[in-house]
Design an enzyme around this catalytic site. Structure first.
Site, short mmCIF file in Angstrom:
data_model
loop_
_atom_site.label_atom_id
_atom_site.label_comp_id
_atom_site.label_asym_id
_atom_site.label_seq_id
_atom_site.Cartn_x
_atom_site.Cartn_y
_atom_site.Cartn_z
N TRP A 1 11.42 -2.77 -15.55
CA TRP A 1 12.77 -2.36 -15.17
C TRP A 1 12.97 -2.17 -13.59
O TRP A 1 11.97 -1.36 -13.21
CB TRP A 1 13.34 -1.15 -15.84
N GLU B 1 13.90 -5.31 -18.75
CA GLU B 1 14.81 -4.28 -19.44
C GLU B 1 16.07 -4.48 -18.49
O GLU B 1 16.12 -4.48 -17.29
CB GLU B 1 14.20 -3.06 -19.49
N LYS C 1 20.20 -3.66 -17.57
CA LYS C 1 21.08 -2.29 -17.45
C LYS C 1 22.52 -2.81 -16.79
O LYS C 1 22.43 -3.82 -16.00
CB LYS C 1 20.35 -1.54 -16.55
N ASP D 1 17.86 -1.34 -24.38
CA ASP D 1 17.85 0.11 -24.16
C ASP D 1 19.45 0.17 -24.56
O ASP D 1 20.37 -0.04 -23.98
CB ASP D 1 17.56 0.54 -22.99
N HIS E 1 22.05 1.15 -21.99
CA HIS E 1 22.20 0.11 -20.98
C HIS E 1 23.26 -0.69 -21.04
O HIS E 1 23.34 -1.81 -20.33
CB HIS E 1 20.82 -0.43 -20.54
N HIS F 1 14.19 0.36 -26.27
CA HIS F 1 14.15 1.94 -25.69
C HIS F 1 15.13 2.69 -26.47
O HIS F 1 16.44 2.36 -26.44
CB HIS F 1 14.09 1.99 -24.48
N ASP G 1 24.59 6.02 -19.07
CA ASP G 1 23.26 5.75 -19.49
C ASP G 1 22.56 7.15 -18.74
O ASP G 1 21.99 7.32 -17.75
CB ASP G 1 22.52 4.91 -18.63
N ASP H 1 20.64 9.28 -20.85
CA ASP H 1 19.19 9.59 -21.60
C ASP H 1 19.14 10.88 -21.93
O ASP H 1 18.31 11.69 -21.63
CB ASP H 1 18.23 9.45 -20.31
N ASP I 1 13.02 6.59 -24.52
CA ASP I 1 13.31 6.77 -23.07
C ASP I 1 14.55 7.88 -23.07
O ASP I 1 15.76 7.40 -23.02
CB ASP I 1 13.86 5.52 -22.51
#
Length: 407
Positions: free
Chosen positions: A178, A217, A219, A251, A254, A278, A286, A288, A318
């Site tokens: 990423w 990955e 985003k 993810d 993302h 993820h 995003d 997390d 993640d």
């Protein structure tokens, strides 16, 4: 209600509870190391590139031994098969620090010994952020050749490290790239960065490594790159499709907030023999947050199961939250993913109702299934994993005796 009564109710809906419990326990979850120290790492790189951990809860792990201890404590309350997901910034240095393009397997051999001791697998990630050589927010797509070459070397070395880890553990290691590359405002050139990124990736993936599963990955945006991201979903999906030996990692934080990440799984599973994930909890963007057992997470895992993608899935976590007890966050987030997986495995196949056009009964059955006694099945899952129900009290004691003593 007892477990046996709950099991009987599920069987009336055609669900094999024992098979669900066995499958959940044997499905590995790759738990990210960076929750334990707020993505700080051991090379003093820190965060950046759109990554930010907020909060100052006491007890952040400050070195390898502390991070190992905290991870071990968390894992003692997490049932099922586990892996640890490492970033390259968590290299363990015994003879002086090395820059990221000079890292090698020996800097991660302590992690391998830890994994052997705990009987867990390892996954890996080059750390293309939090470093002085992230120039103008760019790494592999930078127009500056020196910058670009540095990150190419780092990603190459990361693959070699991942291959060495896989060889030592007789395992396949997921190696995920990423990058934060993007622009804050409207770009004058969208093609150039992506062309350079493609060429960089071609160089990084020029040779196959037997113990490595390569993935990239995407985003949609990040802090400081709100207007353009070089490694977009369309770019990486096209890149992976053109090669066949690199996989797009999904993810769920993302994408645009109105996109349903679960909807993407069946599309990927039809064309790729590996579908890496993820798992996080985005709040507006995003962010997390620690995953919770909510509708989004349940739908994500239900789609993994009902699309037939579980055998292809590589499930990783993640998230990072510095505002709460970090060990408790590890446990809660991993439990949430495991709950969602078990819930999905306990969901009967209702595709026949959809195919016959019986949408009224489909809606009725879907709603009725929400009221089945899932809690009793989860409690049994914990019991079979020898996980005590009072884990929070133990973690609070660990905080008072260990975490608060750290400087």
């Amino acid at each position: 209600m007892s477990f046996e009564n709950a099991k009987k109710l599920y069987s009336e809906h055609g669900v094999d509870v024992e098979h669900a419990l066995e499958t959940a326990a044997s499905t590995p979850i790759s738990i990210q190391c960076w929750q334990g120290d707020d993505v700080t790492g051991f090379d003093s790189g820190g965060t950046g590139g759109g990554i930010q951990a907020t909060g100052n809860y006491p007890g952040r792990a400050g070195n390898f031994d502390e991070l190992k201890a905290d991870f071990s404590k968390a894992c003692s309350f997490i049932p099922g098969k586990k892996r640890i997901n490492l970033h390259a910034s968590y290299a363990v240095f015994s003879n002086g620090k090395k820059d990221r393009d000079a890292l090698n397997y020996e800097h991660f051999s302590p992690w391998v010994e830890f994994a052997k001791e705990k009987r867990i697998g390892i996954d890996f990630n080059p750390t293309c952020f939090g470093h002085a050589k992230v120039k103008d927010g760019l790494t592999l797509s930078s127009p500056d050749k020196e910058t670009r070459d540095f990150w190419i070397r780092h990603c190459k070395q990361s693959r070699i490290i991942a291959n060495g880890i896989g060889d030592a553990l007789s395992d396949k290691v997921l190696n995920n790239i990423w990058i934060p590359d993007g622009l804050k405002d409207i770009p004058a050139d969208r093609t150039g960065p992506r062309k350079r990124l493609k060429e960089a990736l071609d160089e990084i993936f020029a040779s196959r490594l037997p113990n490595v599963i390569d993935c990239v990955e995407s985003k949609v945006f990040g802090i400081g790159l709100e207007s353009y991201t070089a490694g977009s979903n369309e770019f990486y999906l096209s890149y992976c499709a053109s090669r066949g030996d690199v996989y797009p990692l999904l993810d769920n934080g993302h994408f645009h907030p109105t996109e349903n990440a679960a909807d993407k799984i069946s599309a990927l599973a039809l064309f790729f023999d590996c579908v890496p994930f993820h798992i996080t909890r985005p709040v507006r963007w995003d962010s997390d947050h620690v995953p919770l057992f909510n509708d989004e997470l349940r739908e994500l895992f239900t789609e993994i199961v009902r699309s037939g993608a579980l055998s292809k899935a590589r499930i990783g976590l993640d998230f990072f939250d510095a505002s709460i007890n970090r060990v408790a966050a590890w446990i809660t987030g991993t439990h949430s993913a495991q709950k969602a997986l078990l819930y999905a495995l306990l969901t009967p196949d209702l595709s026949g109702l959809q195919n016959s056009g019986d949408f009224t009964q489909l809606m009725y059955r879907q709603e009725e299934l929400r009221l089945l006694p899932f809690g009793e099945i989860w409690d049994e899952y914990l019991r079979r994993g020898n996980i005590p129900g009072n884990w929070y009290d133990v973690i609070k004691k660990y905080e008072n005796e260990v975490l608060k003593a750290r400087k």
